[in-house]
Design a protein around this motif. Structure first.
Motif, PDB file in Angstrom:
ATOM      1  N   TRP A 189      15.705  -0.785  -2.822  1.00  0.00           N
ATOM      2  CA  TRP A 189      15.354  -1.730  -1.758  1.00  0.00           C
ATOM      3  C   TRP A 189      13.947  -1.450  -1.230  1.00  0.00           C
ATOM      4  CZ3 TRP A 189      20.605  -0.399   0.957  1.00  0.00           C
ATOM      5  CH2 TRP A 189      21.660  -0.924   0.193  1.00  0.00           C
ATOM      6  N   GLN A 190      13.603  -0.175  -1.124  1.00  0.00           N
ATOM      7  CA  GLN A 190      12.250   0.182  -0.683  1.00  0.00           C
ATOM      8  C   GLN A 190      11.212  -0.312  -1.690  1.00  0.00           C
ATOM      9  OE1 GLN A 190      13.058   4.411  -0.346  1.00  0.00           O
ATOM     10  NE2 GLN A 190      12.913   4.333   1.885  1.00  0.00           N
ATOM     11  N   ALA A 191      11.497  -0.130  -2.972  1.00  0.00           N
ATOM     12  CA  ALA A 191      10.553  -0.561  -4.012  1.00  0.00           C
ATOM     13  C   ALA A 191      10.408  -2.073  -4.022  1.00  0.00           C
ATOM     14  CB  ALA A 191      11.030  -0.060  -5.374  1.00  0.00           C
ATOM     15  N   LEU A 192      11.513  -2.778  -3.843  1.00  0.00           N
ATOM     16  CA  LEU A 192      11.451  -4.238  -3.821  1.00  0.00           C
ATOM     17  C   LEU A 192      10.644  -4.722  -2.628  1.00  0.00           C
ATOM     18  CD1 LEU A 192      12.342  -6.978  -4.955  1.00  0.00           C
ATOM     19  CD2 LEU A 192      14.473  -6.737  -3.660  1.00  0.00           C
ATOM     20  N   GLY A 193      10.873  -4.135  -1.468  1.00  0.00           N
ATOM     21  CA  GLY A 193      10.110  -4.522  -0.288  1.00  0.00           C
ATOM     22  C   GLY A 193       8.622  -4.297  -0.455  1.00  0.00           C
ATOM     23  N   ALA A 194       8.259  -3.230  -1.186  1.00  0.00           N
ATOM     24  CA  ALA A 194       6.838  -2.918  -1.392  1.00  0.00           C
ATOM     25  C   ALA A 194       6.143  -3.967  -2.264  1.00  0.00           C
ATOM     26  CB  ALA A 194       6.698  -1.538  -2.018  1.00  0.00           C
ATOM     27  N   GLU A 195       6.913  -4.756  -3.014  1.00  0.00           N
ATOM     28  CA  GLU A 195       6.309  -5.797  -3.849  1.00  0.00           C
ATOM     29  C   GLU A 195       5.782  -6.961  -3.019  1.00  0.00           C
ATOM     30  OE1 GLU A 195       8.542  -7.117  -7.230  1.00  0.00           O
ATOM     31  OE2 GLU A 195       9.480  -5.152  -7.528  1.00  0.00           O
ATOM     32  N   PHE A 196       6.329  -7.147  -1.819  1.00  0.00           N
ATOM     33  CA  PHE A 196       5.880  -8.251  -0.976  1.00  0.00           C
ATOM     34  C   PHE A 196       4.569  -7.877  -0.292  1.00  0.00           C
ATOM     35  CE2 PHE A 196      10.373  -9.016  -1.514  1.00  0.00           C
ATOM     36  CZ  PHE A 196      10.405 -10.379  -1.744  1.00  0.00           C
ATOM     37  N   GLY A 197       3.586  -8.717  -0.482  1.00  0.00           N
ATOM     38  CA  GLY A 197       2.253  -8.416   0.016  1.00  0.00           C
ATOM     39  C   GLY A 197       1.357  -7.835  -1.054  1.00  0.00           C
ATOM     40  N   SER A 198       1.963  -7.481  -2.223  1.00  0.00           N
ATOM     41  CA  SER A 198       1.157  -7.011  -3.361  1.00  0.00           C
ATOM     42  C   SER A 198       1.409  -7.936  -4.547  1.00  0.00           C
ATOM     43  CB  SER A 198       1.507  -5.551  -3.690  1.00  0.00           C
ATOM     44  OG  SER A 198       2.902  -5.404  -3.925  1.00  0.00           O
ATOM     45  N   LYS A 199       2.531  -7.770  -5.241  1.00  0.00           N
ATOM     46  CA  LYS A 199       2.867  -8.653  -6.359  1.00  0.00           C
ATOM     47  C   LYS A 199       3.396 -10.006  -5.886  1.00  0.00           C
ATOM     48  CE  LYS A 199       4.260  -4.801  -9.356  1.00  0.00           C
ATOM     49  NZ  LYS A 199       5.397  -4.219 -10.126  1.00  0.00           N
ATOM     50  N   LEU A 200       4.065 -10.003  -4.737  1.00  0.00           N
ATOM     51  CA  LEU A 200       4.707 -11.204  -4.218  1.00  0.00           C
ATOM     52  C   LEU A 200       4.123 -11.554  -2.862  1.00  0.00           C
ATOM     53  CD1 LEU A 200       8.413 -10.157  -4.995  1.00  0.00           C
ATOM     54  CD2 LEU A 200       7.028 -11.792  -6.288  1.00  0.00           C
ATOM     55  N   PRO A 201       4.152 -12.854  -2.487  1.00  0.00           N
ATOM     56  CA  PRO A 201       3.632 -13.224  -1.159  1.00  0.00           C
ATOM     57  C   PRO A 201       4.481 -12.602  -0.048  1.00  0.00           C
ATOM     58  CG  PRO A 201       4.775 -15.080  -2.186  1.00  0.00           C
ATOM     59  CD  PRO A 201       4.647 -14.023  -3.237  1.00  0.00           C
ATOM     60  N   ARG A 202       3.841 -12.284   1.043  1.00  0.00           N
ATOM     61  CA  ARG A 202       4.544 -11.706   2.179  1.00  0.00           C
ATOM     62  C   ARG A 202       5.323 -12.805   2.908  1.00  0.00           C
ATOM     63  NH1 ARG A 202       4.706  -7.634   6.049  1.00  0.00           N
ATOM     64  NH2 ARG A 202       4.693  -8.349   8.208  1.00  0.00           N
ATOM     65  N   PRO A 203       6.598 -12.580   3.212  1.00  0.00           N
ATOM     66  CA  PRO A 203       7.381 -13.598   3.914  1.00  0.00           C
ATOM     67  C   PRO A 203       6.849 -13.856   5.325  1.00  0.00           C
ATOM     68  CG  PRO A 203       8.801 -11.886   2.985  1.00  0.00           C
ATOM     69  CD  PRO A 203       7.408 -11.384   2.899  1.00  0.00           C
TER      70      PRO A 203
ATOM     71  N   MET B  94      13.693  -2.301   3.109  1.00  0.00           N
ATOM     72  CA  MET B  94      12.730  -3.209   2.492  1.00  0.00           C
ATOM     73  C   MET B  94      11.508  -3.430   3.367  1.00  0.00           C
ATOM     74  SD  MET B  94      15.164  -6.171   0.810  1.00  0.00           S
ATOM     75  CE  MET B  94      13.731  -7.114   0.264  1.00  0.00           C
ATOM     76  N   PHE B  95      11.747  -3.659   4.655  1.00  0.00           N
ATOM     77  CA  PHE B  95      10.663  -3.985   5.586  1.00  0.00           C
ATOM     78  C   PHE B  95      10.786  -3.090   6.818  1.00  0.00           C
ATOM     79  CE2 PHE B  95      11.846  -7.923   3.308  1.00  0.00           C
ATOM     80  CZ  PHE B  95      10.660  -8.137   2.603  1.00  0.00           C
ATOM     81  N   PRO B  96      10.455  -1.806   6.668  1.00  0.00           N
ATOM     82  CA  PRO B  96      10.722  -0.821   7.727  1.00  0.00           C
ATOM     83  C   PRO B  96       9.956  -1.073   9.025  1.00  0.00           C
ATOM     84  CG  PRO B  96       9.376   0.145   5.975  1.00  0.00           C
ATOM     85  CD  PRO B  96       9.851  -1.185   5.459  1.00  0.00           C
ATOM     86  N   LYS B  97       8.860  -1.807   8.979  1.00  0.00           N
ATOM     87  CA  LYS B  97       8.100  -2.068  10.208  1.00  0.00           C
ATOM     88  C   LYS B  97       8.799  -3.072  11.113  1.00  0.00           C
ATOM     89  CE  LYS B  97       3.538  -1.024   8.253  1.00  0.00           C
ATOM     90  NZ  LYS B  97       2.174  -1.564   7.965  1.00  0.00           N
ATOM     91  N   ALA B  98       9.783  -3.780  10.600  1.00  0.00           N
ATOM     92  CA  ALA B  98      10.554  -4.763  11.381  1.00  0.00           C
ATOM     93  C   ALA B  98       9.632  -5.773  12.062  1.00  0.00           C
ATOM     94  CB  ALA B  98      11.443  -4.053  12.405  1.00  0.00           C
ATOM     95  N   ASP B  99       8.579  -6.172  11.369  1.00  0.00           N
ATOM     96  CA  ASP B  99       7.598  -7.085  11.963  1.00  0.00           C
ATOM     97  C   ASP B  99       7.674  -8.502  11.397  1.00  0.00           C
ATOM     98  OD1 ASP B  99       6.712  -6.376   9.454  1.00  0.00           O
ATOM     99  OD2 ASP B  99       4.665  -5.872  10.066  1.00  0.00           O
ATOM    100  N   ILE B 100       8.677  -8.791  10.579  1.00  0.00           N
ATOM    101  CA  ILE B 100       8.887 -10.141  10.062  1.00  0.00           C
ATOM    102  C   ILE B 100      10.091 -10.732  10.779  1.00  0.00           C
ATOM    103  CG2 ILE B 100       9.382 -11.544   8.018  1.00  0.00           C
ATOM    104  CD1 ILE B 100       8.189  -9.282   6.326  1.00  0.00           C
ATOM    105  N   PRO B 101       9.965 -11.914  11.387  1.00  0.00           N
ATOM    106  CA  PRO B 101      11.110 -12.511  12.083  1.00  0.00           C
ATOM    107  C   PRO B 101      12.290 -12.714  11.144  1.00  0.00           C
ATOM    108  CG  PRO B 101       9.072 -13.676  12.628  1.00  0.00           C
ATOM    109  CD  PRO B 101       8.742 -12.739  11.505  1.00  0.00           C
ATOM    110  N   VAL B 102      13.489 -12.494  11.679  1.00  0.00           N
ATOM    111  CA  VAL B 102      14.720 -12.633  10.901  1.00  0.00           C
ATOM    112  C   VAL B 102      15.665 -13.588  11.625  1.00  0.00           C
ATOM    113  CG1 VAL B 102      16.715 -11.466   9.891  1.00  0.00           C
ATOM    114  CG2 VAL B 102      14.503 -10.279   9.999  1.00  0.00           C
TER     115      VAL B 102
END
Length: 284
Positions: free
Chosen positions: A45-59, A144-152
Motif C-alpha cells: 500500500w505504501q508503494a502504491l501510494g508513492a506512485e501518485f504524484g510520480s507515475k500517476l496523477p495525484r488525486p 498510501m497517503f500518510p500526510k492525510a492531506d487529500i480530502p476523503v
C-alpha cells in the motif's frame, strides 16, 4: 458522451478540475493489524501510494467504498472533518490510537449526490456527522497517503440491495475519475472469519477459498466484469467464501467504475488465515 445535465453537475465541482483519468483500486484489507505491522500488505500500500504524484496523477479527492459501512439506502460522508472510527475489538491499544485526520469535502459530496440522483432510482443521502472513516478506509489510506492531506469522502453500501444494483450504481460514479477523483474500494474477494486458521501461511488456503478466488480472478483478468455481480450463482463455494457478502460488494463498485478493456494488474495475491483472500487490483 455524458448528457448535458451530468456535465453541468460535474462542472459545479469547482474544486475538482478536469484531469487525466484516475485509476480505480480494489484493496483486500484483511486484518486491521495490517495497518500498523511491518508486513507485505502495508508495504504494498505504501508503494502504491508513492506512485501518485510520480507515475500517476495525484488525486484531488478520494472516494472510498468500505465493506464496513452498511446502511439502509446509500449515503456519503458530508462533514468537514470525518472522524477516525475504530470499529473492531480485541486488538492492541496501538491500533485504537491510530488516527487519520484527512479532511472531508461537503461541497463535493453534495454535487456527487446530485449527479447520481439524476440517474439512480435511490439518491445518495448526506451524512453530516454520524459516520466518518472506518477501518476499511483508513487502514489502507493511511499507508498510501500518510500526510492525510487529500480530502476523503466515504460512500456507504445499501446491504438490502441486490448485487446488480450496487454494480449499476458504480457505473454512475465512473465520470468522477475524469475530475481527479480516485476511487478506492476496500473489502476481500474471500472473507470467512469463522473458518480462519491463525497459523496458516500466505500460500495456504481452503480448497473452496482457492476456487472462489481463482474464479473471480479469472473474470477480472478476462474483463468479464458483468459476471462479478452473479457471484451467488457459484453456489456452495460462494456461500463458504462469503457467509455474508459485505466484503465482496466493494469489488462491484470498483469493477462498475472501469471500462472492460482497461489494463489491470493484480497484487497481494496471497491469503490470511486460509480464508481471507488479499487479492487486490489496480485498473488504468
Amino acid at each position: 458522451m455524458l448528457p448535458t445535465t451530468e456535465v453541468a453537475a460535474l462542472d459545479r465541482l469547482a474544486s475538482l478540475k478536469k484531469s487525466e483519468r484516475m485509476p480505480v483500486i480494489f484493496l483486500g484489507h484483511g486484518s486491521p493489524m495490517n495497518a500498523i505491522g511491518d508486513n507485505e500488505y502495508r508495504r504494498s500500500w505504501q508503494a502504491l501510494g508513492a506512485e501518485f504524484g510520480s507515475k500517476l496523477p495525484r488525486p484531488q479527492l478520494i472516494l472510498c467504498i468500505s465493506a464496513h459501512w452498511l446502511t439502509e439506502g446509500w449515503w456519503l460522508t458530508g462533514m468537514d472533518q470525518p472522524k477516525t472510527i475504530h470499529d473492531f475489538g480485541g486488538f492492541p491499544q496501538e491500533l485504537f490510537d491510530q488516527q487519520y485526520p484527512a479532511p472531508g469535502d461537503p461541497a463535493a459530496a453534495q454535487i456527487i449526490s446530485q449527479l447520481v440522483r439524476q440517474r439512480a432510482s435511490a439518491p445518495l443521502g448526506l451524512d453530516r456527522g454520524g459516520w466518518g472513516l472506518d477501518h476499511g478506509a483508513w487502514s489502507v489510506l493511511k499507508p498510501m497517503f500518510p500526510k492525510a492531506d487529500i480530502p476523503v469522502i466515504q460512500l456507504s453500501m445499501d446491504y438490502g440491495r441486490a448485487p446488480e444494483e450496487h454494480y449499476a450504481l458504480a457505473k454512475q460514479i465512473k465520470a468522477l475519475r475524469d475530475r481527479g477523483v480516485l476511487i478506492v474500494a476496500s473489502g476481500n474477494i474471500v472473507h470467512n472469519l469463522r473458518q480462519m486458521q491463525r497459523g496458516a501461511t500466505g500460500s495456504q488456503a481452503y480448497d473452496w477459498a482457492l476456487e472462489f478466488d481463482q474464479t473471480i480472478g479469472g473474470y477480472l483478468q478476462q474483463g468479464n466484469l458483468d459476471a462479478l455481480q452473479n457471484f451467488q450463482k457459484l453456489g456452495q463455494v460462494a456461500k463458504m467464501a462469503h457467509p455474508t457478502h459485505d466484503h465482496y460488494l466493494p469489488l462491484l463498485y470498483a469493477a462498475g467504475a472501469v471500462d472492460v478493456r482497461e489494463p489491470m494488474r493484480f497484487f497481494n495475491t496471497s491469503f490470511q488465515g486460509g480464508s481471507i483472500s488479499m487479492r487486490s487490483v489496480v485498473w488504468g
